[in-house]
Design a protein around this motif. Sequence first.
Motif, short mmCIF file in Angstrom:
data_model
loop_
_atom_site.label_atom_id
_atom_site.label_comp_id
_atom_site.label_asym_id
_atom_site.label_seq_id
_atom_site.Cartn_x
_atom_site.Cartn_y
_atom_site.Cartn_z
N PRO A 156 -0.14 -33.45 -0.61
CA PRO A 156 -0.18 -32.08 -1.14
C PRO A 156 -0.94 -32.02 -2.45
CG PRO A 156 1.97 -33.07 -1.54
CD PRO A 156 1.21 -34.05 -0.68
N VAL A 157 -1.50 -30.87 -2.73
CA VAL A 157 -2.23 -30.66 -3.98
C VAL A 157 -1.47 -29.63 -4.81
CG1 VAL A 157 -4.37 -29.81 -5.03
CG2 VAL A 157 -4.46 -31.17 -2.92
N THR A 158 -1.03 -30.04 -5.97
CA THR A 158 -0.31 -29.12 -6.86
C THR A 158 -1.30 -28.12 -7.46
OG1 THR A 158 1.30 -30.83 -7.43
CG2 THR A 158 1.14 -28.93 -8.91
N VAL A 159 -0.93 -26.86 -7.41
CA VAL A 159 -1.81 -25.80 -7.92
C VAL A 159 -1.08 -25.10 -9.07
CG1 VAL A 159 -3.02 -23.66 -7.40
CG2 VAL A 159 -2.87 -25.47 -5.67
N ILE A 160 -1.59 -25.29 -10.26
CA ILE A 160 -1.01 -24.64 -11.45
C ILE A 160 -2.00 -23.58 -11.91
CG2 ILE A 160 -0.16 -24.98 -13.80
CD1 ILE A 160 0.42 -27.88 -13.07
N GLU A 161 -1.71 -22.36 -11.59
CA GLU A 161 -2.61 -21.25 -11.86
C GLU A 161 -1.79 -20.04 -12.30
OE1 GLU A 161 -5.64 -18.98 -12.61
OE2 GLU A 161 -6.03 -20.99 -11.82
N PRO A 162 -1.96 -19.56 -13.54
CA PRO A 162 -1.17 -18.43 -14.04
C PRO A 162 -1.25 -17.18 -13.16
CG PRO A 162 -2.37 -19.48 -15.84
CD PRO A 162 -2.85 -20.11 -14.58
N ALA A 163 -2.42 -16.92 -12.60
CA ALA A 163 -2.58 -15.72 -11.76
C ALA A 163 -1.71 -15.82 -10.51
CB ALA A 163 -4.04 -15.54 -11.38
N LEU A 164 -1.64 -17.00 -9.91
CA LEU A 164 -0.80 -17.19 -8.73
C LEU A 164 0.67 -17.12 -9.09
CD1 LEU A 164 -2.62 -20.01 -6.72
CD2 LEU A 164 -2.71 -17.54 -6.37
N LEU A 165 1.02 -17.61 -10.27
CA LEU A 165 2.41 -17.54 -10.72
C LEU A 165 2.83 -16.09 -10.90
CD1 LEU A 165 4.94 -19.02 -11.67
CD2 LEU A 165 3.98 -19.04 -14.00
N ARG A 166 1.93 -15.29 -11.48
CA ARG A 166 2.24 -13.86 -11.63
C ARG A 166 2.34 -13.18 -10.27
NH1 ARG A 166 -1.49 -14.47 -15.91
NH2 ARG A 166 -3.19 -13.66 -14.62
N LEU A 167 1.50 -13.60 -9.36
CA LEU A 167 1.52 -13.03 -8.01
C LEU A 167 2.86 -13.26 -7.33
CD1 LEU A 167 0.01 -11.75 -5.56
CD2 LEU A 167 -0.73 -14.07 -4.96
N SER A 168 3.44 -14.42 -7.54
CA SER A 168 4.69 -14.77 -6.85
C SER A 168 5.94 -14.33 -7.59
CB SER A 168 4.75 -16.29 -6.63
OG SER A 168 4.77 -16.97 -7.88
N THR A 169 5.80 -13.93 -8.86
CA THR A 169 6.99 -13.58 -9.64
C THR A 169 7.02 -12.14 -10.13
OG1 THR A 169 5.93 -14.44 -11.66
CG2 THR A 169 7.35 -15.95 -10.41
N ASN A 170 5.87 -11.52 -10.31
CA ASN A 170 5.83 -10.17 -10.86
C ASN A 170 5.69 -9.13 -9.76
OD1 ASN A 170 5.93 -11.47 -13.28
ND2 ASN A 170 3.81 -11.03 -13.88
N GLY A 171 5.74 -7.86 -10.17
CA GLY A 171 5.60 -6.77 -9.22
C GLY A 171 5.93 -5.44 -9.86
N ILE A 172 6.27 -4.48 -9.03
CA ILE A 172 6.67 -3.15 -9.51
C ILE A 172 8.12 -2.94 -9.09
CG2 ILE A 172 6.22 -0.68 -9.40
CD1 ILE A 172 3.35 -1.34 -8.61
N GLY A 173 9.02 -2.98 -10.06
CA GLY A 173 10.44 -2.85 -9.75
C GLY A 173 10.90 -4.02 -8.90
N ILE A 174 11.61 -3.71 -7.82
CA ILE A 174 12.08 -4.77 -6.93
C ILE A 174 11.01 -5.20 -5.92
CG2 ILE A 174 14.48 -4.02 -7.12
CD1 ILE A 174 14.21 -2.83 -4.32
N LEU A 175 9.90 -4.50 -5.93
CA LEU A 175 8.81 -4.80 -5.00
C LEU A 175 7.82 -5.76 -5.65
CD1 LEU A 175 8.13 -1.22 -3.56
CD2 LEU A 175 9.67 -2.99 -2.67
N GLY A 176 7.86 -7.02 -5.23
CA GLY A 176 6.94 -8.00 -5.79
C GLY A 176 5.53 -7.79 -5.27
N TRP A 177 4.56 -8.40 -5.98
CA TRP A 177 3.17 -8.23 -5.58
C TRP A 177 2.92 -8.78 -4.17
CZ3 TRP A 177 1.13 -4.66 -8.09
CH2 TRP A 177 1.20 -4.54 -9.47
N MET A 178 3.61 -9.86 -3.82
CA MET A 178 3.41 -10.43 -2.49
C MET A 178 3.83 -9.45 -1.40
SD MET A 178 4.55 -14.42 -3.10
CE MET A 178 4.42 -14.79 -1.36
N PHE A 179 4.97 -8.80 -1.62
CA PHE A 179 5.42 -7.82 -0.63
C PHE A 179 4.51 -6.60 -0.60
CE2 PHE A 179 7.86 -4.05 0.62
CZ PHE A 179 8.28 -4.46 1.89
N LEU A 180 4.02 -6.19 -1.75
CA LEU A 180 3.11 -5.03 -1.80
C LEU A 180 1.80 -5.35 -1.08
CD1 LEU A 180 3.71 -3.81 -5.48
CD2 LEU A 180 4.43 -2.68 -3.36
N ILE A 181 1.33 -6.59 -1.21
CA ILE A 181 0.13 -6.99 -0.47
C ILE A 181 0.40 -6.95 1.03
CG2 ILE A 181 -1.38 -8.97 0.07
CD1 ILE A 181 -1.14 -9.75 -2.90
N ALA A 182 1.57 -7.44 1.44
CA ALA A 182 1.93 -7.42 2.86
C ALA A 182 2.03 -5.98 3.37
CB ALA A 182 3.26 -8.14 3.08
#
Length: 324
Positions: A156-182
Amino acid sequence: MANATLAAPDRDTWPTRLRDIGFWADWAALVGLIVLVVVFQAANPTFLSTGNIQSMLEAAAILIILGVGQTFVIATAGIDLSIASTMTLGAVGFGQAYSAGWGLAASCAVAVAASTLAGMVNGFVVARGKITDFIVTLGMLSAASGLALIVSNGKPVTVIEPALLRLSTNGIGILGWMFLIAAAVAIVAHVVLFHTRFGTHLLATGGSPESATAMGISTARIKIAVYAVAGLLAGLASILLVARVGAAEPAANTSFLLNSVAAVVLGGVSLFGGRATVLGPVIGALLLTALVNGLTLLGVSQFYQPLSVGIVVVLAAFLMRFQR
């Protein structure tokens, strides 16, 4: 005669609909989701806590995207058994590009390109080679998994990227960015399926390939396109997977394959083609995610979770016999 005319509308009243098993078959995923929410909330009050809802929606995002891709294929009476391996190949492509210093944007492009290419190969062999989709995608399942292991050397390749971290943890209210993309993917897919010529040709191909060909539709091109779409969405899902895990893992997770098909079946998409919905697989993905999450909260062994998913899918397949 007049009495018969007046009495006819009464046959479609709500009490009559509720007694019709076809009604329940059409709404099986939504009813099942509501029942699960009520049962798990009663058993464990933390089920509907803000944190747990956020966790479920984030977990469902990848499955929703894969389910939408699988919907395009199944709507043509096909199936993509390689979708999870294709996603893994995209994730490995991302990891290799990122570790080589290509940057985030280029790594995402590599992930999507690798998965889309695998999907196009599936479609080309199915459509031009006249080989059944089951065999072709089963072969791609193994080929993509093997290629991912070869390229990554099984590491495996470890990926340390602030933008991806924000993608997986942030969002709008209870709706995270990942779910909003989906959710955005699902909306676009709905528009494509039901408000474009491509969607019309796709459903016609799934309903009756012979009739579609007689109407001047290139069914071969449609099949190539739907497998390419499934591959493209698997590539997008691979980016979200890397963001969520924090690494590009070369080992394929077969549960994504099984659950993507399960979500489509639960959503009421006909396995025989010609009939599709996008909202149904989205609800199916949410149902499967809620099921696993609820069982985990109740302390049920992970060994029983695949069993429960299998039972739900078989029940959904049984109800499909009564769809109107």
